[in-house]
Design a protein around this motif. Structure first.
Motif, PDB file in Angstrom:
ATOM      1  N   ILE A   1     -13.718  -8.190 -21.877  1.00 27.84           N
ATOM      2  CA  ILE A   1     -14.061  -9.274 -20.955  1.00 27.84           C
ATOM      3  C   ILE A   1     -14.013  -8.805 -19.505  1.00 27.84           C
ATOM      4  O   ILE A   1     -14.855  -9.191 -18.698  1.00 27.84           O
ATOM      5  CB  ILE A   1     -13.128 -10.484 -21.179  1.00 27.84           C
ATOM      6  CG1 ILE A   1     -13.388 -11.085 -22.571  1.00 27.84           C
ATOM      7  CG2 ILE A   1     -13.310 -11.538 -20.095  1.00 27.84           C
ATOM      8  CD1 ILE A   1     -12.343 -12.079 -23.018  1.00 27.84           C
ATOM      9  N   SER A   2     -13.060  -7.938 -19.168  1.00 29.67           N
ATOM     10  CA  SER A   2     -12.901  -7.463 -17.786  1.00 29.67           C
ATOM     11  C   SER A   2     -14.055  -6.578 -17.332  1.00 29.67           C
ATOM     12  O   SER A   2     -14.279  -6.435 -16.135  1.00 29.67           O
ATOM     13  CB  SER A   2     -11.595  -6.686 -17.645  1.00 29.67           C
ATOM     14  OG  SER A   2     -11.704  -5.395 -18.238  1.00 29.67           O
ATOM     15  N   GLY A   3     -14.766  -5.969 -18.286  1.00 27.02           N
ATOM     16  CA  GLY A   3     -15.854  -5.060 -17.938  1.00 27.02           C
ATOM     17  C   GLY A   3     -15.378  -3.671 -17.541  1.00 27.02           C
ATOM     18  O   GLY A   3     -16.186  -2.808 -17.221  1.00 27.02           O
ATOM     19  N   GLY A   4     -14.080  -3.436 -17.572  1.00 30.71           N
ATOM     20  CA  GLY A   4     -13.535  -2.151 -17.159  1.00 30.71           C
ATOM     21  C   GLY A   4     -13.501  -1.094 -18.241  1.00 30.71           C
ATOM     22  O   GLY A   4     -13.167   0.051 -17.968  1.00 30.71           O
ATOM     23  N   TRP A   5     -13.834  -1.488 -19.455  1.00 25.80           N
ATOM     24  CA  TRP A   5     -13.847  -0.557 -20.573  1.00 25.80           C
ATOM     25  C   TRP A   5     -15.178  -0.661 -21.314  1.00 25.80           C
ATOM     26  O   TRP A   5     -15.727  -1.746 -21.469  1.00 25.80           O
ATOM     27  CB  TRP A   5     -12.758  -0.888 -21.580  1.00 25.80           C
ATOM     28  CG  TRP A   5     -11.368  -0.488 -21.225  1.00 25.80           C
ATOM     29  CD1 TRP A   5     -10.785   0.716 -21.473  1.00 25.80           C
ATOM     30  CD2 TRP A   5     -10.360  -1.295 -20.629  1.00 25.80           C
ATOM     31  NE1 TRP A   5      -9.484   0.696 -21.058  1.00 25.80           N
ATOM     32  CE2 TRP A   5      -9.187  -0.524 -20.540  1.00 25.80           C
ATOM     33  CE3 TRP A   5     -10.325  -2.601 -20.156  1.00 25.80           C
ATOM     34  CZ2 TRP A   5      -8.005  -1.003 -19.999  1.00 25.80           C
ATOM     35  CZ3 TRP A   5      -9.156  -3.083 -19.614  1.00 25.80           C
ATOM     36  CH2 TRP A   5      -8.009  -2.287 -19.539  1.00 25.80           C
ATOM     37  N   GLU A   6     -15.642   0.464 -21.785  1.00 22.61           N
ATOM     38  CA  GLU A   6     -16.793   0.479 -22.696  1.00 22.61           C
ATOM     39  C   GLU A   6     -16.214   0.466 -24.102  1.00 22.61           C
ATOM     40  O   GLU A   6     -15.366   1.292 -24.441  1.00 22.61           O
ATOM     41  CB  GLU A   6     -17.633   1.731 -22.493  1.00 22.61           C
ATOM     42  CG  GLU A   6     -18.812   1.802 -23.420  1.00 22.61           C
ATOM     43  CD  GLU A   6     -19.656   3.042 -23.189  1.00 22.61           C
ATOM     44  OE1 GLU A   6     -20.405   3.390 -24.115  1.00 22.61           O
ATOM     45  OE2 GLU A   6     -19.554   3.654 -22.123  1.00 22.61           O
ATOM     46  N   MET A   7     -16.664  -0.473 -24.909  1.00 17.98           N
ATOM     47  CA  MET A   7     -16.116  -0.616 -26.249  1.00 17.98           C
ATOM     48  C   MET A   7     -17.231  -0.443 -27.282  1.00 17.98           C
ATOM     49  O   MET A   7     -18.263  -1.094 -27.195  1.00 17.98           O
ATOM     50  CB  MET A   7     -15.428  -1.967 -26.388  1.00 17.98           C
ATOM     51  CG  MET A   7     -14.333  -2.127 -25.336  1.00 17.98           C
ATOM     52  SD  MET A   7     -13.425  -3.649 -25.440  1.00 17.98           S
ATOM     53  CE  MET A   7     -12.368  -3.292 -26.822  1.00 17.98           C
TER      54      MET A   7
END
Length: 84
Positions: free
Chosen positions: A70-76
């Motif tokens: 949700i934060s957009g700080g990680w690529e999952m």
């Protein structure tokens, strides 16, 4: 239930304040019997978790509720995994 390997890689806009909410999310999944393994990579670039779900769509829906996603700080990335 199937197993899904979730790779979680930090992006340049990674916010360290989101680590605790992400860890809490994983603990909730673990308490519910959905997580088999989880942990960070030694080089601190990200981590992975092994999720139990009935389908790829369900695994993706769960991952999309992860504060890291949700934060957009990680690529999952989600992979169905046939480990032995």
């Amino acid at each position: 239930m199937n197993r899904y390997l979730i790779l979680v890689m930090r992006r340049p806009q990674f916010d360290p304040a989101m680590v605790r909410p992400h860890q809490d999310f994983l603990e909730g999944l673990r308490a519910g019997g959905r997580i088999e393994l989880s942990g960070p990579f030694g080089d601190k670039t990200g981590g992975a978790y092994l999720l139990h779900a009935d389908s790829f769509e369900e695994a993706l829906a769960i991952v999309h509720t992860d504060p890291a996603y949700i934060s957009g700080g990680w690529e999952m990335t989600v992979y169905e995994w046939h480990a032995r």
